[in-house]
Scaffold this active site. Structure first.
Site, short mmCIF file in Angstrom:
data_model
loop_
_atom_site.label_atom_id
_atom_site.label_comp_id
_atom_site.label_asym_id
_atom_site.label_seq_id
_atom_site.Cartn_x
_atom_site.Cartn_y
_atom_site.Cartn_z
N SER A 145 0.87 -1.20 0.00
CA SER A 145 0.00 0.00 0.00
C SER A 145 0.89 1.23 0.00
CB SER A 145 -0.87 0.01 1.26
OG SER A 145 -1.51 1.27 1.40
N TYR A 158 -2.03 -1.10 10.31
CA TYR A 158 -2.00 -1.34 8.85
C TYR A 158 -0.71 -0.77 8.26
CZ TYR A 158 -3.63 -1.18 3.97
OH TYR A 158 -3.77 -1.34 2.61
N LYS A 162 2.22 -3.18 6.60
CA LYS A 162 2.46 -3.06 5.16
C LYS A 162 3.90 -2.62 4.88
CE LYS A 162 -1.54 -4.17 3.23
NZ LYS A 162 -1.71 -5.17 2.16
P1 NDP Z 1 -11.32 -6.25 -0.06
O1 NDP Z 1 -11.77 -6.19 1.35
O2 NDP Z 1 -12.20 -5.74 -1.14
O3 NDP Z 1 -10.89 -7.75 -0.38
C1 NDP Z 1 -10.06 -8.44 0.51
C2 NDP Z 1 -9.94 -9.88 0.06
O4 NDP Z 1 -9.09 -10.58 0.97
C3 NDP Z 1 -11.26 -10.61 0.05
O5 NDP Z 1 -11.23 -11.59 -0.97
C4 NDP Z 1 -11.28 -11.28 1.42
O6 NDP Z 1 -12.19 -12.36 1.39
C5 NDP Z 1 -9.81 -11.69 1.53
N1 NDP Z 1 -9.31 -11.88 2.88
C6 NDP Z 1 -9.33 -11.00 3.91
N2 NDP Z 1 -8.79 -11.56 5.01
C7 NDP Z 1 -8.43 -12.82 4.65
C8 NDP Z 1 -7.84 -13.89 5.36
N3 NDP Z 1 -7.50 -13.81 6.66
N4 NDP Z 1 -7.59 -15.05 4.70
C9 NDP Z 1 -7.92 -15.16 3.38
N5 NDP Z 1 -8.48 -14.18 2.67
C10 NDP Z 1 -8.74 -13.02 3.31
O7 NDP Z 1 -9.89 -5.49 -0.11
P2 NDP Z 1 -9.16 -4.71 -1.31
O8 NDP Z 1 -9.39 -5.37 -2.60
O9 NDP Z 1 -9.43 -3.27 -1.13
O10 NDP Z 1 -7.65 -4.90 -0.85
C11 NDP Z 1 -6.86 -5.97 -1.32
C12 NDP Z 1 -5.43 -5.68 -0.89
O11 NDP Z 1 -5.02 -4.43 -1.45
C13 NDP Z 1 -5.25 -5.57 0.62
O12 NDP Z 1 -4.04 -6.17 1.01
C14 NDP Z 1 -5.18 -4.07 0.84
O13 NDP Z 1 -4.44 -3.74 1.98
C15 NDP Z 1 -4.48 -3.61 -0.43
N6 NDP Z 1 -4.71 -2.21 -0.76
C16 NDP Z 1 -5.96 -1.74 -1.04
C17 NDP Z 1 -6.15 -0.43 -1.39
C18 NDP Z 1 -7.48 0.14 -1.71
O14 NDP Z 1 -7.59 1.38 -1.90
N7 NDP Z 1 -8.52 -0.66 -1.83
C19 NDP Z 1 -5.02 0.52 -1.44
C20 NDP Z 1 -3.76 -0.08 -1.10
C21 NDP Z 1 -3.62 -1.39 -0.80
P3 NDP Z 1 -12.85 -12.99 2.76
O15 NDP Z 1 -13.38 -11.83 3.55
O16 NDP Z 1 -13.88 -13.94 2.27
O17 NDP Z 1 -11.71 -13.68 3.45
#
Ligand code: NDP
Length: 264
Positions: A145, A158, A162
């Protein structure tokens, strides 16, 4: 441009929604076979089925928790059984946090450490030897991130975990490049996913501001581009980084942030 990715195999953690799903679909559009995993088994399986139908690739959805070592072992076994090898690992599963350092309990720090750092450590340790032995190399991308460098005030856990992921990625890149495995980090800025919507709802709860206007203000106040990116916009960059067209990209962090990062 032919990216030469057809019939490669990719594992994407957190591939059921948001960025992970967009990356999975972007890779599948290039002919890559897909394993996505997430905790909500029904949702991840449904998304895998849709990917297979839409792009004519093999796609499996695995219900698991990346913070649990035993679940990681099951994921590795399932992908090996299905595909007989893996070319691409995308450590993407993660989520924002909200706390102060003074108030957060050790357990919360530990959970985010396991989610953002140890999951990548364990998955890389499992898949890298397979990539080297079975495919002659591969690609590992860690989704960190912009907050790894430029923190947001309300989520110190966070930001910290990260930042640790970025350093892990750099160290891993040095260790694995002799095995022809390219490791890099991508640092996204504002990507409009359900995770952001969830955070905005939490932060505007009991205030007069709507969560939509909160998000709009964030984009306008912070990014020169003045808007969020779609997950698909970001996914294009992930797909490129998985291809041999990015063959000289090793051990770096790439910002996809609409100009948000101030000079460091
Ligand atoms: P979402 O919440 O939309 O998606 C997160 C995904 O991770 C889901 O598929 C969720 O599914 C899964 N997940 C969460 N915890 C676990 C776990 N313990 N084990 C397995 N799967 C897990 O997040 P984003 O798409 O926004 O973010 C994805 C990545 O990008 C993250 O690492 C985030 O920090 C990073 N990021 C996002 C930004 C943004 O602006 N959106 C900016 C910078 C970085 P389920 O809940 O079913 O497990």
């Amino acid at each position: 441009m032919d990216l030469g990715l057809k019939d490669k195999v990719a594992v994407i953690t957190g591939g059921s929604v948001g960025i992970g799903l967009a990356v999975a679909r972007g890779l599948a559009a290039e002919g890559v076979h897909i394993a996505i995993c997430a905790r909500d088994e029904a949702r991840v399986q449904q998304r895998a089925m849709a990917i297979a139908e839409d792009y004519g690739v093999t796609a499996i959805g695995i219900g698991m928790d990346v913070t649990k070592p035993e679940d990681i072992s099951s994921l590795v076994a399932a992908t090996q059984a299905q595909f007989g090898g893996v070319d691409i690992l995308i450590n993407n599963a993660g989520t924002g946090s909200e706390e102060t350092i003074m108030d957060a309990a050790d357990e919360k720090w530990q959970y985010y450490w396991d989610l953002h750092v140890m999951a990548a450590v364990r998955l890389s340790r499992s898949f890298a030897p397979m990539m080297a032995a079975q495919r002659g190399g591969g690609v590992i991308l860690n989704n960190a991130s912009i907050c790894a460098t430029q923190p947001l005030y309300y989520e110190p856990i966070y930001n910290t975990t990260k930042a640790a992921l970025v350093m892990f990625s750099k160290c891993l890149a040095n260790e694995l490049i002799p095995k022809n495995i390219r490791v890099n980090t991508i640092n996204p800025g504002l990507i409009l996913t359900p995770d952001w919507q969830k955070t905005a709802k939490i932060l505007t709860e009991n205030t007069e501001q709507s969560w939509e206007s909160y998000l709009d203000n964030i984009a306008k106040e912070n990014t020169p581009i003045g808007r969020f990116a779609s997950p698909e916009e970001l996914a294009h960059f992930f797909v490129f980084m998985c291809s041999d067209k990015a063959s000289y990209c090793v051990g770096s962090s790439y910002y996809v942030d609409g100009g948000w990062l101030k000079v460091t």
